[in-house]
Design a protein around this motif. Structure first.
Motif, PDB file in Angstrom:
ATOM      1  N   ILE A 442       0.843  -1.200   0.000  1.00  0.00           N
ATOM      2  CA  ILE A 442       0.000   0.000   0.000  1.00  0.00           C
ATOM      3  C   ILE A 442       0.873   1.244   0.000  1.00  0.00           C
ATOM      4  CG2 ILE A 442      -1.696   1.313   1.343  1.00  0.00           C
ATOM      5  CD1 ILE A 442      -2.752  -1.393   2.369  1.00  0.00           C
ATOM      6  N   ALA A 443       0.591   2.164  -0.933  1.00  0.00           N
ATOM      7  CA  ALA A 443       1.314   3.436  -0.992  1.00  0.00           C
ATOM      8  C   ALA A 443       0.663   4.411  -0.021  1.00  0.00           C
ATOM      9  CB  ALA A 443       1.289   3.993  -2.408  1.00  0.00           C
ATOM     10  N   ALA A 444       1.466   4.970   0.880  1.00  0.00           N
ATOM     11  CA  ALA A 444       0.991   5.967   1.845  1.00  0.00           C
ATOM     12  C   ALA A 444       1.978   7.120   1.840  1.00  0.00           C
ATOM     13  CB  ALA A 444       0.867   5.361   3.239  1.00  0.00           C
ATOM     14  N   GLY A 445       1.645   8.172   1.092  1.00  0.00           N
ATOM     15  CA  GLY A 445       2.593   9.270   0.937  1.00  0.00           C
ATOM     16  C   GLY A 445       3.775   8.812   0.112  1.00  0.00           C
ATOM     17  N   ASP A 446       4.977   9.021   0.634  1.00  0.00           N
ATOM     18  CA  ASP A 446       6.190   8.605  -0.073  1.00  0.00           C
ATOM     19  C   ASP A 446       6.577   7.165   0.249  1.00  0.00           C
ATOM     20  OD1 ASP A 446       6.406  11.131  -1.163  1.00  0.00           O
ATOM     21  OD2 ASP A 446       7.623  11.890   0.502  1.00  0.00           O
ATOM     22  N   ALA A 447       5.873   6.552   1.188  1.00  0.00           N
ATOM     23  CA  ALA A 447       6.233   5.199   1.617  1.00  0.00           C
ATOM     24  C   ALA A 447       5.361   4.161   0.919  1.00  0.00           C
ATOM     25  CB  ALA A 447       6.072   5.070   3.129  1.00  0.00           C
ATOM     26  N   VAL A 448       5.945   2.987   0.700  1.00  0.00           N
ATOM     27  CA  VAL A 448       5.207   1.826   0.200  1.00  0.00           C
ATOM     28  C   VAL A 448       5.273   0.775   1.301  1.00  0.00           C
ATOM     29  CG1 VAL A 448       5.044   0.050  -1.562  1.00  0.00           C
ATOM     30  CG2 VAL A 448       5.752   2.367  -2.190  1.00  0.00           C
ATOM     31  N   ILE A 449       4.117   0.435   1.859  1.00  0.00           N
ATOM     32  CA  ILE A 449       4.064  -0.370   3.078  1.00  0.00           C
ATOM     33  C   ILE A 449       3.505  -1.750   2.758  1.00  0.00           C
ATOM     34  CG2 ILE A 449       3.118  -0.500   5.414  1.00  0.00           C
ATOM     35  CD1 ILE A 449       2.835   2.573   5.311  1.00  0.00           C
ATOM     36  N   ALA A 450       4.268  -2.782   3.107  1.00  0.00           N
ATOM     37  CA  ALA A 450       3.805  -4.160   2.940  1.00  0.00           C
ATOM     38  C   ALA A 450       2.837  -4.491   4.072  1.00  0.00           C
ATOM     39  CB  ALA A 450       4.985  -5.118   2.951  1.00  0.00           C
ATOM     40  N   VAL A 451       1.718  -5.096   3.723  1.00  0.00           N
ATOM     41  CA  VAL A 451       0.679  -5.398   4.702  1.00  0.00           C
ATOM     42  C   VAL A 451       0.327  -6.875   4.611  1.00  0.00           C
ATOM     43  CG1 VAL A 451      -1.703  -4.954   5.409  1.00  0.00           C
ATOM     44  CG2 VAL A 451      -0.272  -3.071   4.612  1.00  0.00           C
ATOM     45  N   THR A 452       0.274  -7.522   5.765  1.00  0.00           N
ATOM     46  CA  THR A 452      -0.245  -8.892   5.835  1.00  0.00           C
ATOM     47  C   THR A 452      -1.359  -8.920   6.869  1.00  0.00           C
ATOM     48  OG1 THR A 452       1.347  -9.553   7.538  1.00  0.00           O
ATOM     49  CG2 THR A 452       1.993  -9.879   5.224  1.00  0.00           C
ATOM     50  N   ALA A 453      -2.120 -10.007   6.863  1.00  0.00           N
ATOM     51  CA  ALA A 453      -3.246 -10.109   7.783  1.00  0.00           C
ATOM     52  C   ALA A 453      -3.368 -11.527   8.303  1.00  0.00           C
ATOM     53  CB  ALA A 453      -4.540  -9.694   7.090  1.00  0.00           C
ATOM     54  N   SER A 454      -3.798 -11.627   9.546  1.00  0.00           N
ATOM     55  CA  SER A 454      -4.176 -12.906  10.145  1.00  0.00           C
ATOM     56  C   SER A 454      -5.694 -12.966  10.172  1.00  0.00           C
ATOM     57  CB  SER A 454      -3.616 -13.026  11.562  1.00  0.00           C
ATOM     58  OG  SER A 454      -2.199 -12.921  11.547  1.00  0.00           O
ATOM     59  N   ILE A 455      -6.245 -14.137   9.825  1.00  0.00           N
ATOM     60  CA  ILE A 455      -7.700 -14.239   9.679  1.00  0.00           C
ATOM     61  C   ILE A 455      -8.195 -15.466  10.427  1.00  0.00           C
ATOM     62  CG2 ILE A 455      -9.622 -14.412   8.059  1.00  0.00           C
ATOM     63  CD1 ILE A 455      -7.822 -13.193   5.919  1.00  0.00           C
ATOM     64  N   GLY A 456      -9.213 -15.240  11.263  1.00  0.00           N
ATOM     65  CA  GLY A 456      -9.874 -16.344  11.946  1.00  0.00           C
ATOM     66  C   GLY A 456     -11.222 -16.613  11.307  1.00  0.00           C
ATOM     67  N   GLY A 483       2.411 -17.471  13.922  1.00  0.00           N
ATOM     68  CA  GLY A 483       3.325 -16.763  13.030  1.00  0.00           C
ATOM     69  C   GLY A 483       2.705 -15.695  12.155  1.00  0.00           C
ATOM     70  N   ARG A 484       1.396 -15.484  12.232  1.00  0.00           N
ATOM     71  CA  ARG A 484       0.697 -14.441  11.472  1.00  0.00           C
ATOM     72  C   ARG A 484       0.674 -14.754   9.971  1.00  0.00           C
ATOM     73  NH1 ARG A 484       3.365 -11.731  15.585  1.00  0.00           N
ATOM     74  NH2 ARG A 484       2.029 -10.436  16.899  1.00  0.00           N
ATOM     75  N   ASP A 485       0.022 -13.863   9.206  1.00  0.00           N
ATOM     76  CA  ASP A 485      -0.126 -13.980   7.747  1.00  0.00           C
ATOM     77  C   ASP A 485      -0.657 -15.364   7.372  1.00  0.00           C
ATOM     78  OD1 ASP A 485      -0.095 -13.343   5.060  1.00  0.00           O
ATOM     79  OD2 ASP A 485       2.034 -13.841   4.796  1.00  0.00           O
ATOM     80  N   GLN A 486      -1.755 -15.758   8.008  1.00  0.00           N
ATOM     81  CA  GLN A 486      -2.351 -17.055   7.696  1.00  0.00           C
ATOM     82  C   GLN A 486      -3.818 -17.061   8.082  1.00  0.00           C
ATOM     83  OE1 GLN A 486      -1.275 -20.270  10.788  1.00  0.00           O
ATOM     84  NE2 GLN A 486       0.492 -18.853  10.837  1.00  0.00           N
ATOM     85  N   VAL A 487      -4.528 -18.053   7.562  1.00  0.00           N
ATOM     86  CA  VAL A 487      -5.942 -18.251   7.858  1.00  0.00           C
ATOM     87  C   VAL A 487      -6.061 -19.452   8.779  1.00  0.00           C
ATOM     88  CG1 VAL A 487      -8.205 -18.831   6.902  1.00  0.00           C
ATOM     89  CG2 VAL A 487      -6.688 -17.256   5.665  1.00  0.00           C
ATOM     90  N   THR A 488      -6.797 -19.292   9.870  1.00  0.00           N
ATOM     91  CA  THR A 488      -7.003 -20.389  10.814  1.00  0.00           C
ATOM     92  C   THR A 488      -8.497 -20.578  11.022  1.00  0.00           C
ATOM     93  OG1 THR A 488      -4.938 -19.867  11.943  1.00  0.00           O
ATOM     94  CG2 THR A 488      -6.511 -21.252  13.121  1.00  0.00           C
ATOM     95  N   VAL A 489      -8.932 -21.818  10.930  1.00  0.00           N
ATOM     96  CA  VAL A 489     -10.346 -22.149  11.092  1.00  0.00           C
ATOM     97  C   VAL A 489     -10.590 -22.602  12.520  1.00  0.00           C
ATOM     98  CG1 VAL A 489     -12.236 -23.619  10.288  1.00  0.00           C
ATOM     99  CG2 VAL A 489     -10.503 -22.795   8.676  1.00  0.00           C
ATOM    100  N   ALA A 490     -11.670 -22.120  13.103  1.00  0.00           N
ATOM    101  CA  ALA A 490     -12.022 -22.498  14.469  1.00  0.00           C
ATOM    102  C   ALA A 490     -12.375 -23.984  14.515  1.00  0.00           C
ATOM    103  CB  ALA A 490     -13.204 -21.668  14.954  1.00  0.00           C
ATOM    104  N   VAL A 491     -11.674 -24.731  15.392  1.00  0.00           N
ATOM    105  CA  VAL A 491     -11.926 -26.160  15.587  1.00  0.00           C
ATOM    106  C   VAL A 491     -12.377 -26.347  17.029  1.00  0.00           C
ATOM    107  CG1 VAL A 491     -10.934 -28.472  15.528  1.00  0.00           C
ATOM    108  CG2 VAL A 491     -10.170 -26.743  13.888  1.00  0.00           C
ATOM    109  N   PRO A 492     -13.501 -26.990  17.260  1.00  0.00           N
ATOM    110  CA  PRO A 492     -14.028 -27.083  18.628  1.00  0.00           C
ATOM    111  C   PRO A 492     -13.016 -27.589  19.632  1.00  0.00           C
ATOM    112  CG  PRO A 492     -15.660 -27.851  17.058  1.00  0.00           C
ATOM    113  CD  PRO A 492     -14.409 -27.606  16.276  1.00  0.00           C
TER     114      PRO A 492
END
Length: 504
Positions: A442-456, A483-492
């Motif tokens: 993502i470009a924010a001003g003069d910076a280009v910022i790498a973004v990752t997401a963790s998803i439940g 470790g982040r940057d991954q998708v995790t499914v809820a397991v009972p």
């Protein structure tokens, strides 16, 4: 803080008017000095007004620029007329012939002043412009016909010179100006700029002085340097001061209330009064109603019908604007101000509805959290952080389906509510969102910022949602712990194990 140049201009204007009035009184019995005061000194605020209005026209924007262009032309026409009058006074020892080019300049200036008032108090929609045109027609036709019968027609039958007819034209234009000022002054305007108010005051003073001048010319005597010139000088000084105010204190255009609070029936009242006076005049003079009066009545009747139609259409339009405004307020109440997504309040409302709705259909929930977002704020600043949130929200919404509810839950956390969606389909959507965020810095001003997401991801096969958000949230914490940057499914079984939360 007070505006020093504006304060100086105001003090100078008041001082000039007091000095001019004093000189007028002192020179009434001295023809040469009175001529100098009435013809030469009189030009000073006009010259200053032309210069100030020119500057105001250059510095103003939008409709106000048009206003000051028109007033510059009015100033110039008035200055030309007064200069011609002064030249005749000094060269011939008498005023100009009647009519003269000076009269043409004066009448042009009066007409332009009316246009300037309409422009200055404008800004309405198409229907209001049409209604204003019909209002003007009602007033001009009724008062014009009355003026013709009472003033102009008797002059014609008496074989009067054209100069008398021109002199009669002044009060007719002034009646129109006063009527226009009355309408725009009571048509629901609020927050009217000071410069526009001064233009209105100047127009009213000029109209009254013109009527007195016409009376003096027709039934008495007028000489340059008389007391009536003080009134004209006051009007010109108000216009000069209005131009200075426009230069020093640029203000927004005059606003209008949603519904007129003034006197919307004023044009009808004026037209009825004028027509009634015509009928009475005809009855007294000849005993029958003239053809002119009958034509005027017919025209005014049609104009009133058209005006009432426009009035009703205007009200309907305003009601629709109000409905849209209420709808927009309702939309804003459920929308996040930064990202434009649904807000947390709306998300919880939809979850509450699902809790009370009949089950049987699968429901899934995704909780998306941007990794290390605090580091983005600390490194690049909060403005860059907001830019990252906006861009991430747009990419999440673009990856979602049209039937999905995408909400900003708080901070850097987003939630997607997926109706009629089973676990595998929800996991595929979560993976698509994760890759879209990771693969597009993502470009924010003069910076280009790498973004990752963790998803439940959490799914209820039968649509029961009492603990769906909590399950997806715990799955999110597990993704971060792994470790982040991954998708995790809820397991009972995993959820019961109580994996500790890991923020950021």
């Amino acid at each position: 803080m007070p505006d020093r140049p504006l304060r100086i201009a105001t003090v100078a204007t008041v001082t000039w008017l007091l000095g001019y009035a004093l000189l007028t009184g002192l020179t009434l019995d001295a023809p040469a000095a009175s001529l100098f005061v009435g013809d030469i000194l009189y030009l000073v605020p006009l010259i200053a007004g032309v210069l100030a209005a020119t500057v105001a026209a250059r510095r103003s924007r939008g409709r106000h620029r048009t206003l000051w262009r028109v007033l510059t032309a009015a100033f110039a026409a008035q200055l030309a007329g007064e200069s011609i009058w002064a030249a005749y006074d000094y060269l011939t020892g008498d005023g100009p012939p009647e009519p003269s080019v000076a009269d043409l300049c004066y009448l042009t200036a009066s007409t332009l002043t009316i246009v300037a008032v309409l422009v200055g108090f404008g800004g309405a929609g198409r229907l209001r412009h049409l209604r204003g045109l019909v209002d003007s027609l009602l007033i001009i036709v009724s008062l014009g016909a009355l003026g013709w019968q009472l003033l102009i027609r008797p002059q014609l039958t008496a074989a009067a010179v054209w100069g008398d007819l021109v002199n009669v034209a002044y009060p007719l234009l002034d009646l129109v100006l006063l009527a226009v000022l009355g309408i725009v002054g009571m048509a629901g305007h609020r927050s009217v700029p000071l410069a526009v108010r001064l233009v209105g005051v100047a127009g009213a003073i000029t109209a009254v002085c013109d009527m007195i001048y016409t009376y003096l010319v027709l039934f008495s005597e007028y000489d340059s340097g008389s007391w009536i010139d003080v009134g004209f000088e006051t009007a010109e000084s108000c216009l000069f001061l209005a131009a200075v105010v426009a230069v020093r204190r640029p203000e927004p255009p005059a606003e209008r209330r949603s519904f007129d609070r003034g006197m919307p029936l004023l044009p009808i009242v004026i037209s009825v009064a004028g027509t009634s006076a015509l009928v009475v005049y005809d009855k007294v003079r000849t005993g029958v109603v003239s053809d002119l009066t009958l034509v005027v009545v017919a025209v005014l009747f049609l104009a009133v019908m058209l005006r009432q139609y426009l009035f009703a259409a205007d009200r309907a339009g305003l009601a629709e604007e109000l409905r849209r405004a209420v709808a927009e307020q309702q939309r804003l109440a459920v929308t996040d101000g930064l990202t434009g997504l649904a807000n947390r309040r709306h998300l919880m409302t939809m979850l509450d509805r699902l809790r009370t709705a009949p089950g049987g259909r699968p429901v899934s929930l995704l909780v998306v959290d941007l990794d290390h977002f605090k580091l983005v704020n600390d490194t690049y600043g909060h403005l860059a952080g907001d830019a990252v949130l906006e861009a991430a929200a747009a990419r999440i919404a673009a990856a979602a389906r049209a039937t999905d509810l995408v909400a900003r839950y708080g901070g850097e956390e987003f939630v997607l509510l997926l109706a009629d969606t089973d676990g595998p389909e929800a996991e595929r959507l979560a993976e698509r969102i994760r890759r879209r965020l990771r693969d597009s810095p993502i470009a924010a001003g003069d910076a280009v910022i790498a973004v990752t997401a963790s998803i439940g991801v959490a799914t209820s096969p039968d649509g029961a949602v009492p603990h769906l958000l909590e399950a997806a949230d715990r799955a999110l914490y597990r993704a971060k712990a792994q470790g982040r940057d991954q998708v995790t499914v809820a397991v009972p079984e995993t959820e019961r194990a109580g994996v500790p939360a890991s923020g950021g």
